[in-house]
Motif scaffolding. Sequence first.
Motif, short mmCIF file in Angstrom:
data_model
loop_
_atom_site.label_atom_id
_atom_site.label_comp_id
_atom_site.label_asym_id
_atom_site.label_seq_id
_atom_site.Cartn_x
_atom_site.Cartn_y
_atom_site.Cartn_z
N HIS A 91 0.84 -1.19 0.00
CA HIS A 91 0.00 0.00 0.00
C HIS A 91 0.89 1.25 0.00
O HIS A 91 1.87 1.33 0.75
CB HIS A 91 -0.93 0.03 1.22
CG HIS A 91 -1.95 -1.08 1.21
ND1 HIS A 91 -1.67 -2.34 1.68
CD2 HIS A 91 -3.23 -1.10 0.77
CE1 HIS A 91 -2.73 -3.10 1.55
NE2 HIS A 91 -3.70 -2.36 1.00
N HIS A 93 0.33 5.07 0.60
CA HIS A 93 -0.63 6.06 1.12
C HIS A 93 -0.10 7.47 0.85
O HIS A 93 1.04 7.79 1.19
CB HIS A 93 -0.85 5.88 2.62
CG HIS A 93 -1.40 4.53 2.98
ND1 HIS A 93 -2.75 4.27 3.06
CD2 HIS A 93 -0.77 3.37 3.28
CE1 HIS A 93 -2.94 3.00 3.41
NE2 HIS A 93 -1.75 2.43 3.55
N TYR A 95 -1.29 11.37 1.65
CA TYR A 95 -2.22 12.27 2.34
C TYR A 95 -1.69 13.69 2.19
O TYR A 95 -0.62 14.03 2.68
CB TYR A 95 -2.33 11.90 3.82
CG TYR A 95 -3.19 12.86 4.61
CD1 TYR A 95 -4.41 13.29 4.12
CD2 TYR A 95 -2.77 13.35 5.85
CE1 TYR A 95 -5.20 14.16 4.84
CE2 TYR A 95 -3.55 14.23 6.58
CZ TYR A 95 -4.77 14.63 6.06
OH TYR A 95 -5.56 15.51 6.77
N GLU A 158 -1.29 -0.92 -4.17
CA GLU A 158 -2.51 -0.13 -4.09
C GLU A 158 -2.14 1.27 -3.60
O GLU A 158 -1.45 1.42 -2.59
CB GLU A 158 -3.51 -0.76 -3.13
CG GLU A 158 -4.14 -2.04 -3.67
CD GLU A 158 -5.23 -2.56 -2.76
OE1 GLU A 158 -5.49 -1.89 -1.73
OE2 GLU A 158 -5.81 -3.60 -3.07
N THR A 160 -3.42 4.79 -2.16
CA THR A 160 -4.53 5.39 -1.41
C THR A 160 -4.31 6.89 -1.36
O THR A 160 -3.27 7.36 -0.91
CB THR A 160 -4.61 4.82 0.02
OG1 THR A 160 -4.72 3.40 -0.06
CG2 THR A 160 -5.81 5.38 0.76
N ARG A 162 -5.67 10.65 -0.12
CA ARG A 162 -6.51 11.35 0.84
C ARG A 162 -6.18 12.85 0.78
O ARG A 162 -5.04 13.23 0.62
CB ARG A 162 -6.26 10.85 2.27
CG ARG A 162 -6.66 9.41 2.49
CD ARG A 162 -6.28 8.97 3.89
NE ARG A 162 -6.90 9.81 4.91
CZ ARG A 162 -6.50 9.87 6.17
NH1 ARG A 162 -5.46 9.17 6.57
NH2 ARG A 162 -7.13 10.65 7.04
#
Length: 634
Positions: A91, A93, A95, A158, A160, A162
């Motif tokens: 993953h 991520h 943000y 993946e 992600t 935000r």
Amino acid sequence: MSRFSTTRLLAQNLFQSISRPAPNTPLWTRAFSTPQPRQAGPTKPTDKSRNSLAMDMLARSISGQGSPVAPVVDLADEIQLEPEQDDEPYHFHIYAHRHNTHVTVTKPNRDAVISLSCGNLGFKKSNRKHYDSAYQLGAYVVDKLHQKGIVKDIQKLEVTLRGFGAGREAVVKVLLGNEGKLLRIFAGGIGLAGLGAAAAFGRKAAIGGAGMLKRQMLVNIEISKRDPSYSWVLAWLAQPRDNSGFLAQRLTRMRTLAVTTATKSINPGRVSDEGRTHADFRVQPGFGRHIVRPRSGVYIAVNREKASTTSTATGEPHETLTLTLLWAHRHVLSEVFTEAHALAQRFHEGKTLVYTARRMEWAPLGKPRLKRPLGSVILDEGVKERIVGDVREFLDAQQWYTDRGVPYRRGYLLYGPPGTGKTSFIQALAGELDYSVAMINLSEVGITDDLLAQLLTQLPEKSILLLEDVDAAFTNRRQRDPDGYSGPTVTFSGLLNALDGLAAGEDRIAFLTTNHIDRLDPALIRPGRVDMMERIGEATRYQASQMWDRYYGDIDEEGFGRERFLDRLEVLGLFGKSKDPSVPKRHTSTAAIQGLFQFNKGDMEGAIKMAEGLIPRTFEANPSGIGGSLKSPA
């Protein structure tokens, strides 16, 4: 659902009741099948073999061939479909918000591999400060994954996303660029590319939609610090308001404030209060965003910003104040400016503003001064009335000037010896007309012809232009540099054009003062540049009488002391004439008489006794040296 799982389900639903086909198959059905060669031992069917077998069975079933008593066989078992073995993904991520960007890479079991964040430190001067800092962060994270050899272990990745900060798009660009090329090869970059493109498109769509919504529903008004209303609106924003209500109390809290302090002495004449000062603190909204509620149901967003550029005149940074409110409430803006202007008028009520030229703009000179009453300036009989009457007539005749195509401006020249009240009268006249005073020092280095013309065309509203001692502006200029260059200054022709030329402004009242009218060029005092000249001379008997009544009228009600004082001045020959031929003709100034009265406050007998101090004195340097001193050649 995966491709193999979909194929298995389709086979179970469609071919559950298909029996084994007969060996004799019509010729037309062979087009749907491909004969499979026999191989020794069990082999794992491939995708191509599975599809061919399924189509072959379907064709035979349609042709009606096959044994009706053959046992039912599950086609999925026949073609030996195997469930897909999904690998757990890593993953990535991202943000991002307004000020920072965070990137975290985790393993399938959620253990963090690397986790970093950044702000815009070091990128503040960049036009894309948040974007550039986030791009560097993303490139650093990908490089660390390469160095640790983790890229080879990543079969799936993946991403992600935000937040809607600029850093999100920057990190996605890293993953889709050259930095993330190797990562896309190992992790299957088609899905990542689609995800990044969708994220970028979504962000742009959200920003575009928000911008369109803002343009349609909101109205913004920007006020520069150079505009006079800037200080008015700031003072209006600092006024207390009724913010009752749960929502209003929380939205209208100002957490960033700025303070302006003004000090003055408390009764400086009293010994007990010596050294004490009174401080006046004025709190205003600081830099940042605020919300105010001028009335119930109406909210105004306030954004006070400081630009990176500075003013060439003062060196202060440029500031802007932006007011934002709903389009339906735009009529409130006129009320805001009306109230702000009325508040400024109340603050300056009874005071006179004095402006001075600071390079290319006008700036207030110190604090506003209390208005000086016109009656406090004593001129010779009829002089003050003539000047005030002419100024008022000029102010009432603007339409007359416009109808005849005559430039709407008026010039006055006050000349006479020093200390006769020329500047004091101009200040009192400004207070009487509720005008301000704009001063220019023509001898100041840096004031050029172009700058003078620009300043005279941008005078503050309702102001009197004051040019003092114009006779000394072009004489006795000392050389400041060894080569004789003294810096840029105003030329005589530049002054003439600024007063009455193509560069001259209109709607202007100009006063010029001089102590030596004989030194002025006739071109400067011709009609059009100077429309009225008045001599403000030495003190006369009338002026001395009026000044006595102003200072001692409350204790000399009968006027006997005044007559004694005036007779004493005549005996001393201070009115330019004397009955005694042996007494020379002398003159004194109103400034000297005022100084005498101020020294003898409430003591008219002391003023009469000290009248001889009004006799003009000539001071000369002592030619002889100090006794006992050593002399050396220059």
